[in-house]
Design a protein around this motif. Structure first.
Motif, PDB file in Angstrom:
ATOM      1  N   THR A  52       0.831  -1.208   0.000  1.00 21.95           N
ATOM      2  CA  THR A  52       0.000   0.000   0.000  1.00 21.95           C
ATOM      3  C   THR A  52       0.862   1.254   0.000  1.00 21.95           C
ATOM      4  OG1 THR A  52      -1.795  -1.136   1.169  1.00 21.95           O
ATOM      5  CG2 THR A  52      -1.767   1.266   1.270  1.00 21.95           C
ATOM      6  N   GLU A  58      -4.421   1.277  -1.608  1.00 23.33           N
ATOM      7  CA  GLU A  58      -4.587  -0.147  -1.292  1.00 23.33           C
ATOM      8  C   GLU A  58      -5.067  -0.917  -2.506  1.00 23.33           C
ATOM      9  OE1 GLU A  58      -6.844  -2.980   2.052  1.00 23.33           O
ATOM     10  OE2 GLU A  58      -7.067  -0.795   2.067  1.00 23.33           O
ATOM     11  N   GLN A  63      -1.601  -7.101  -3.345  1.00 17.63           N
ATOM     12  CA  GLN A  63      -1.267  -7.590  -2.008  1.00 17.63           C
ATOM     13  C   GLN A  63      -1.348  -9.113  -1.947  1.00 17.63           C
ATOM     14  OE1 GLN A  63      -4.127  -5.449   0.349  1.00 17.63           O
ATOM     15  NE2 GLN A  63      -2.754  -3.736   0.758  1.00 17.63           N
TER      16      GLN A  63
END
Length: 211
Positions: A52, A58, A63
């Motif tokens: 992030t 984000e 991720q």
């Protein structure tokens, strides 16, 4: 060729083999890591926060991709990964999502933490433990400073109020004394005037003025 963030990972075996030969990797990649000795949830959280920070927003896809490449047990319900993780391949695959330069920086940071974690009794990198310890100490110091400042304001306010009361007492005493003096003068003037009818009115006027 400049890298394009958000593209797919290196899927072609020939391209991967070529990149493995031509890409310079950090020395830490030569160290093996046992995922079973690592606290996976802690490292997964670090991955999410670091991704992030690098992207500036984000992105759950990037991720989860990074976690799956470096910490596959995190997405496999904690099952063991007997084949192990090749940080070189993981870095190159992540380059298609994060950009090759950022992927190289990220991979070296994460692999260094994973090496540290694998030799830590808790499975948590000592670096992260030290950072958390400093953070807690700073928070405790900040709270202590706030409490001390509040106490100082409290004592200052009550000390100032006490001084005000102390300073007001002499003034009040002088007022009472002056009032008593004038009342005594008026009483004496009235007493004198009552014995001399010609001076009665003058005495009354003097008493009123004294009051």
């Amino acid at each position: 060729m400049p890298s394009i963030k958000g593209t797919a990972s290196v899927a072609d075996d020939h391209a991967m083999t070529k990149m493995l030969k031509t890409t310079k990797f950090p020395a830490c990649f030569s160290s093996q890591v046992s995922l079973q000795k690592i606290n996976i949830p802690v490292l997964s959280q670090w991955v999410e926060q670091r991704i992030t920070k690098m992207l500036g927003f984000e992105d759950e896809i990037v991720q989860s991709t990074a976690i799956n490449l470096f910490l596959p047990t995190a997405l496999e319900g904690g099952s063991s990964n007997k084949a192990g993780v090749d940080p070189r391949r993981a870095q190159l695959d992540l380059g298609g999502f994060l950009g090759h330069e950022d992927a190289a920086t990220f991979a070296e940071e994460l692999w260094t933490l994973m090496i540290d974690a694998s030799t830590s009794p808790s499975g948590i990198p000592r670096k992260l433990l030290e950072e958390k310890k400093r953070e807690m100490e700073q928070e405790a110091a900040a709270k202590a400073s706030q409490v001390a400042a509040a106490q100082q304001r409290y004592h200052h306010r009550h000390s100032h109020h006490h001084r005000q009361q102390h300073d007001a007492n002499p003034e009040m005493n002088r007022f009472v004394q002056e009032a008593a003096r004038r009342a005594e003068q008026a009483r004496q003037a009235l007493a004198v005037g009552s014995g001399d009818g010609g001076r009665g009115e003058a005495a009354a006027a003097a008493a009123a003025a004294a009051a």
